[in-house]
Design a protein around this motif. Structure first.
Motif, PDB file in Angstrom:
ATOM      1  N   ALA A  43      10.163  -6.859  13.443  1.00  0.00           N
ATOM      2  CA  ALA A  43      11.095  -5.764  13.187  1.00  0.00           C
ATOM      3  C   ALA A  43      12.397  -6.273  12.580  1.00  0.00           C
ATOM      4  O   ALA A  43      12.913  -5.701  11.608  1.00  0.00           O
ATOM      5  CB  ALA A  43      11.379  -5.002  14.482  1.00  0.00           C
ATOM      6  N   ASN A  68      15.028   1.479   8.759  1.00  0.00           N
ATOM      7  CA  ASN A  68      14.344   2.212   9.818  1.00  0.00           C
ATOM      8  C   ASN A  68      12.984   2.717   9.323  1.00  0.00           C
ATOM      9  O   ASN A  68      11.961   2.586  10.010  1.00  0.00           O
ATOM     10  CB  ASN A  68      15.204   3.383  10.267  1.00  0.00           C
ATOM     11  CG  ASN A  68      14.679   4.061  11.513  1.00  0.00           C
ATOM     12  OD1 ASN A  68      14.691   3.491  12.602  1.00  0.00           O
ATOM     13  ND2 ASN A  68      14.203   5.296  11.373  1.00  0.00           N
ATOM     14  N   ARG A  72       9.238   1.473  10.761  1.00  0.00           N
ATOM     15  CA  ARG A  72       8.295   2.448  11.319  1.00  0.00           C
ATOM     16  C   ARG A  72       7.025   2.538  10.480  1.00  0.00           C
ATOM     17  O   ARG A  72       5.926   2.697  11.015  1.00  0.00           O
ATOM     18  CB  ARG A  72       8.982   3.813  11.439  1.00  0.00           C
ATOM     19  CG  ARG A  72      10.049   3.823  12.524  1.00  0.00           C
ATOM     20  CD  ARG A  72      10.668   5.197  12.688  1.00  0.00           C
ATOM     21  NE  ARG A  72       9.704   6.184  13.168  1.00  0.00           N
ATOM     22  CZ  ARG A  72       9.376   6.359  14.457  1.00  0.00           C
ATOM     23  NH1 ARG A  72       9.932   5.603  15.396  1.00  0.00           N
ATOM     24  NH2 ARG A  72       8.516   7.295  14.812  1.00  0.00           N
ATOM     25  N   ALA A  75       4.829  -0.396  11.393  1.00  0.00           N
ATOM     26  CA  ALA A  75       4.238  -0.234  12.720  1.00  0.00           C
ATOM     27  C   ALA A  75       3.035   0.710  12.698  1.00  0.00           C
ATOM     28  O   ALA A  75       2.132   0.589  13.528  1.00  0.00           O
ATOM     29  CB  ALA A  75       5.285   0.268  13.705  1.00  0.00           C
ATOM     30  N   GLU A  76       3.023   1.635  11.753  1.00  0.00           N
ATOM     31  CA  GLU A  76       1.895   2.563  11.648  1.00  0.00           C
ATOM     32  C   GLU A  76       0.650   1.876  11.108  1.00  0.00           C
ATOM     33  O   GLU A  76      -0.472   2.339  11.337  1.00  0.00           O
ATOM     34  CB  GLU A  76       2.269   3.746  10.751  1.00  0.00           C
ATOM     35  CG  GLU A  76       3.302   4.688  11.373  1.00  0.00           C
ATOM     36  CD  GLU A  76       3.652   5.834  10.442  1.00  0.00           C
ATOM     37  OE1 GLU A  76       3.099   5.870   9.319  1.00  0.00           O
ATOM     38  OE2 GLU A  76       4.472   6.687  10.830  1.00  0.00           O
ATOM     39  N   HIS A  82       3.237  -1.604  17.148  1.00  0.00           N
ATOM     40  CA  HIS A  82       3.648  -0.239  17.487  1.00  0.00           C
ATOM     41  C   HIS A  82       4.759  -0.274  18.539  1.00  0.00           C
ATOM     42  O   HIS A  82       4.650  -0.932  19.569  1.00  0.00           O
ATOM     43  CB  HIS A  82       2.462   0.556  18.026  1.00  0.00           C
ATOM     44  CG  HIS A  82       2.800   1.965  18.371  1.00  0.00           C
ATOM     45  ND1 HIS A  82       3.079   2.920  17.410  1.00  0.00           N
ATOM     46  CD2 HIS A  82       2.934   2.582  19.570  1.00  0.00           C
ATOM     47  CE1 HIS A  82       3.356   4.066  18.007  1.00  0.00           C
ATOM     48  NE2 HIS A  82       3.278   3.893  19.312  1.00  0.00           N
ATOM     49  N   ALA A  85      11.211  -2.578  17.489  1.00  0.00           N
ATOM     50  CA  ALA A  85      12.540  -2.100  17.112  1.00  0.00           C
ATOM     51  C   ALA A  85      13.486  -3.288  17.005  1.00  0.00           C
ATOM     52  O   ALA A  85      13.187  -4.388  17.479  1.00  0.00           O
ATOM     53  CB  ALA A  85      13.066  -1.090  18.137  1.00  0.00           C
ATOM     54  N   GLY A 154      13.921   1.544  14.106  1.00  0.00           N
ATOM     55  CA  GLY A 154      12.532   1.639  14.509  1.00  0.00           C
ATOM     56  C   GLY A 154      12.307   2.437  15.771  1.00  0.00           C
ATOM     57  O   GLY A 154      11.175   2.806  16.079  1.00  0.00           O
ATOM     58  N   GLU A 156      13.453   5.549  16.643  1.00  0.00           N
ATOM     59  CA  GLU A 156      13.213   6.968  16.400  1.00  0.00           C
ATOM     60  C   GLU A 156      12.926   7.190  14.919  1.00  0.00           C
ATOM     61  O   GLU A 156      13.293   6.377  14.068  1.00  0.00           O
ATOM     62  CB  GLU A 156      14.423   7.805  16.819  1.00  0.00           C
ATOM     63  CG  GLU A 156      14.827   7.670  18.281  1.00  0.00           C
ATOM     64  CD  GLU A 156      13.889   8.410  19.209  1.00  0.00           C
ATOM     65  OE1 GLU A 156      13.058   9.199  18.709  1.00  0.00           O
ATOM     66  OE2 GLU A 156      13.979   8.203  20.443  1.00  0.00           O
ATOM     67  N   ALA A 157      12.296   8.333  14.620  1.00  0.00           N
ATOM     68  CA  ALA A 157      11.969   8.649  13.226  1.00  0.00           C
ATOM     69  C   ALA A 157      13.227   8.807  12.389  1.00  0.00           C
ATOM     70  O   ALA A 157      13.257   8.455  11.209  1.00  0.00           O
ATOM     71  CB  ALA A 157      11.119   9.910  13.155  1.00  0.00           C
TER      72      ALA A 157
END
Length: 234
Positions: A43, A68, A72, A75-76, A82, A85, A154, A156-157
């Motif tokens: 991250a 950010n 994310r 991580a997907e 997953h 952060a 990372g 939160e969206a």
């Protein structure tokens, strides 16, 4: 104007280093992978790479939002990462001749002129409760979950980074660091070190700060990046 820069990082009390940093002529950044979450080193690396790719002409708060999204998105694609952060602090000498900064998490950013001014505020539960008036500063310092992060790249969206803007002045020194440095050196010790290093070049400054933190028994990774505002050589 430009920045005269240097960075330094050490394991401290950890077996692996989850900090990442970047230092360029108009852009500096430090990221600290969140402990207790998977792939903190991934991250932090992704965040710093994203900021460096955005460059100094991108507003730091926009660069943080891009970081950010990058963390994310990665991580997907990799289940092993997953939930990863990282904290992030950025300072950039913008095309407008001003210094701009953005921050998320509890890494630290300050500027040294004839005094030292803190430019970031920790996005931790304790600090948020104190800021909202729910706790006194003393109560916040004793809260059992005071260090829990409430904002990080990372996490939160949608990231809402803190940010600041100030005039760029030749002679100012910007220090960005992970909390491994400030946990090992309390405010008085850090101020004393910075005062003693005011005439030192950025390389000597960061290496000395990291060494002092390690000698003080740092239990976390220790990373420091310095950017001095200097004039372009004529």
């Amino acid at each position: 104007m430009r920045l005269s820069v240097a960075g330094c990082s050490a394991l401290g009390g950890r077996e692996t280093n989850q900090d990442s940093w970047f230092a360029g002529e108009r852009l500096i950044a430090v990221a600290d992978g969140v402990g207790g979450a998977p792939a903190g080193e991934v991250a932090s690396r992704l965040a710093v790479e994203s900021v460096a790719a955005a460059g100094p002409d991108t507003a730091p708060w926009e660069a943080a939002v891009r970081a950010n999204a990058a963390v994310r998105a990665y991580a997907e694609t990799d289940p092993a990462t997953h939930g990863m952060a990282t904290t992030l602090v950025i300072a950039a000498l913008g095309p407008d001749g001003r210094m701009h900064g953005a921050f998320a998490g509890d890494s630290v950013m300050l500027v040294q002129t004839d005094q030292v001014e803190l430019l970031s505020t920790p996005h931790t539960l304790g600090a948020e409760l104190v800021a909202a008036g729910h706790l006194t500063a003393e109560e916040g310092a004793r809260h059992p979950n005071r260090r829990a992060l409430v904002r990080a790249v990372g996490m939160e969206a949608v990231l809402r980074p803190g940010h600041w803007t100030r005039p760029a002045v030749v002679g100012e020194r910007y220090l960005l660091c992970s909390d491994g440095l400030t946990d090992a050196l309390d405010e008085q010790a850090l101020l004393a070190a910075l005062t003693g290093l005011r005439a030192a070049d950025p390389r000597q400054c960061v290496e000395t700060l990291v060494r002092l933190a390690c000698e003080a028994g740092a239990r976390d990774n220790v990373t420091a990046v310095v950017g001095d505002v200097v004039a372009w050589p004529t």
